[in-house]
Scaffold this motif. Structure first.
Motif, mmCIF file in Angstrom:
data_model
loop_
_atom_site.group_PDB
_atom_site.id
_atom_site.type_symbol
_atom_site.label_atom_id
_atom_site.label_comp_id
_atom_site.label_asym_id
_atom_site.label_seq_id
_atom_site.Cartn_x
_atom_site.Cartn_y
_atom_site.Cartn_z
ATOM 1 N N MET A 91 0.825 -1.211 0.000
ATOM 2 C CA MET A 91 0.000 0.000 0.000
ATOM 3 C C MET A 91 0.857 1.258 0.000
ATOM 4 S SD MET A 91 -1.391 -0.390 3.888
ATOM 5 C CE MET A 91 -2.477 1.019 3.809
ATOM 6 N N ASP A 92 0.225 2.417 -0.282
ATOM 7 C CA ASP A 92 0.949 3.681 -0.339
ATOM 8 C C ASP A 92 1.202 4.248 1.051
ATOM 9 O OD1 ASP A 92 0.838 3.444 -3.035
ATOM 10 O OD2 ASP A 92 -0.350 5.251 -3.409
ATOM 11 N N ALA A 93 2.174 5.141 1.113
ATOM 12 C CA ALA A 93 2.567 5.725 2.398
ATOM 13 C C ALA A 93 1.729 6.942 2.757
ATOM 14 C CB ALA A 93 4.037 6.121 2.343
ATOM 15 N N ASP A 94 0.925 7.430 1.821
ATOM 16 C CA ASP A 94 0.329 8.757 2.014
ATOM 17 C C ASP A 94 -1.070 8.737 2.616
ATOM 18 O OD1 ASP A 94 -1.048 7.725 -0.077
ATOM 19 O OD2 ASP A 94 -0.404 9.196 -1.557
ATOM 20 N N GLY A 95 -1.551 7.552 2.996
ATOM 21 C CA GLY A 95 -2.871 7.472 3.617
ATOM 22 C C GLY A 95 -4.017 7.388 2.620
ATOM 23 N N GLN A 96 -3.705 7.390 1.322
ATOM 24 C CA GLN A 96 -4.783 7.300 0.331
ATOM 25 C C GLN A 96 -5.372 5.892 0.264
ATOM 26 O OE1 GLN A 96 -2.795 9.255 -3.174
ATOM 27 N NE2 GLN A 96 -4.613 10.555 -3.083
ATOM 28 N N HIS A 97 -4.579 4.922 0.691
ATOM 29 C CA HIS A 97 -5.087 3.551 0.761
ATOM 30 C C HIS A 97 -5.462 3.266 2.213
ATOM 31 C CE1 HIS A 97 -2.390 2.579 -2.951
ATOM 32 N NE2 HIS A 97 -3.473 3.249 -3.276
ATOM 33 N N GLU A 197 -7.934 11.736 0.763
ATOM 34 C CA GLU A 197 -6.925 12.677 0.288
ATOM 35 C C GLU A 197 -5.604 12.332 0.929
ATOM 36 O OE1 GLU A 197 -7.576 16.834 -0.318
ATOM 37 O OE2 GLU A 197 -9.718 16.557 -0.006
ATOM 38 N N ARG A 198 -4.538 12.720 0.239
ATOM 39 C CA ARG A 198 -3.205 12.546 0.791
ATOM 40 C C ARG A 198 -3.119 13.196 2.160
ATOM 41 N NH1 ARG A 198 2.034 12.362 -0.389
ATOM 42 N NH2 ARG A 198 2.470 10.938 -2.103
ATOM 43 N N PHE A 199 -2.471 12.527 3.108
ATOM 44 C CA PHE A 199 -2.350 13.111 4.430
ATOM 45 C C PHE A 199 -1.442 14.342 4.386
ATOM 46 C CE2 PHE A 199 -0.169 13.314 8.601
ATOM 47 C CZ PHE A 199 -1.268 13.727 9.325
HETATM 48 MG MG MG Z 1 -0.950 8.826 -3.369
#
Ligand code: MG
Ligand code: UDP
Length: 306
Positions: A91-97, A197-199
């Protein structure tokens, strides 16, 4: 209590997101035991320091750091290689997942699926350009190739050990993960989720990276662009010969002083087609060149928590 889970998270300049995603996963997976592997993809900020700090206080957390930016797809490969458990979630690091979805992914694998893919439902925080280009792109990709990829699918998925081992057998340099996954077969499921949304921070997929990723997807799974350029050439030749016949007739009728406009247009048109054809050829030759070098996919500069 579930015993056997690896979560792998590529992170490129995500210093403000590491703690956030770590805390969220910790909260959601309270009932589970797991390992969390961050892959720092050559970040120039303090991403790896953040990972190291967490790894010191939580022995479930591990990190590797690339010697430079090798890209998201390669980071996924490194993560899968490092994962030691029987279920692997990327998963992505940015909280979008949303980590809240992880139990659902696991549930699906318990239902007998080897690969559980996901797909964005809402498009919060995703601009109209990305939405439109992505929709068009997957239509073209599915038309040109034999693989099927759902529109709005993302690199948020679960692999069982069996699927992960199969994935690791594919050693190609040019890696379009979602295409390779689709190509692999096995029992696959798809789950839908609301993208957040991206954190913090901005998208790390620049327009350039997105374009690279897009051509990668098509040229890795289809040689049709080569054939299309051949057919365009054929059509140009046919139309060109009609025009040549016309020019000869005009010449014999004695009216041959006519404009350079048509000449210029022909040259520009044919020149354009030729360059396009050469460009497409070049893409494939570059691919072959990259493959035969058989370089390692990445270098690891640093590790923590292992
Ligand atoms: Mg992203
Ligand atoms: N990423 C990476 N290397 C890169 C670009 C992105 O490891 O060269 C990571 C990034 O840190 C994130 C994930 O890949 O965890 C997805 O990237 P991003 O969120 O920027 O893409 P978007 O969601 O905007 O498509």
């Amino acid at each position: 209590m579930f015993e056997d889970l690896s979560i792998i998270i590529p992170a490129y300049n995500e210093e403000k997101n590491i703690v956030f995603i770590y805390e969220k996963i910790k909260a959601v997976l309270e009932q589970y035991s797991y390992e969390l592997i961050f892959i720092d993809d050559g970040s120039s900020d303090s991403t790896f320091d953040e990972i190291t700090k967490i790894a010191k206080v939580d022995n479930r957390v591990k990190g590797i750091s690339f010697s430079r930016n090798f890209g998201h797809q390669i980071a996924l490969l490194a993560g899968i290689k490092k994962a030691s458990k029987n279920l692997i979630v990327m998963m992505d690091a940015d909280g979008q997942h949303p980590p809240e979805l992880i139990p659902d992914l696991i549930q699906k694998s318990c239902d007998g699926f080897d690969i559980v893919n996901t797909r964005r439902l809402s498009t919060k925080g995703i601009g109209w350009f990305k939405r439109l280009s992505s929709r068009m792109y997957y239509r073209i990709l599915n038309g040109l190739t034999d693989i099927r990829i759902e529109y709005a699918s993302s690199d948020f998925r679960l692999l069982t050990r069996k699927a992960a081992n199969a994935f690791l057998k594919m050693e190609e340099q040019n890696r379009f993960t979602r295409g390779m996954i689709s190509w692999m077969g096995f029992k696959q499921a798809i789950i839908e989720y609301d993208a957040k949304e991206r954190f913090a921070g901005n998208s790390k997929y620049t327009l350039r990276k997105m374009f690279r990723f897009a051509t990668e997807g098509i040229t890795s799974f289809s040689v049709k662009p080569l054939k299309i350029s051949f057919y365009i050439g054929l059509i140009a030749l046919f139309v060109g010969s009609l025009y040549a016949a016309y020019a000869i007739v005009v010449y014999f009728l004695g009216k041959a002083v006519m404009g350079w406009t048509s000449t210029l247009l022909t040259i520009l048109f044919l020149g354009g087609i030729q360059l396009l054809g050469i460009g497409i050829l070049g893409e494939y030759i570059a691919k072959i060149y990259n493959e035969i070098k058989k370089r390692p996919h990445y270098f690891i500069k640093d590790e923590c928590g292992f």
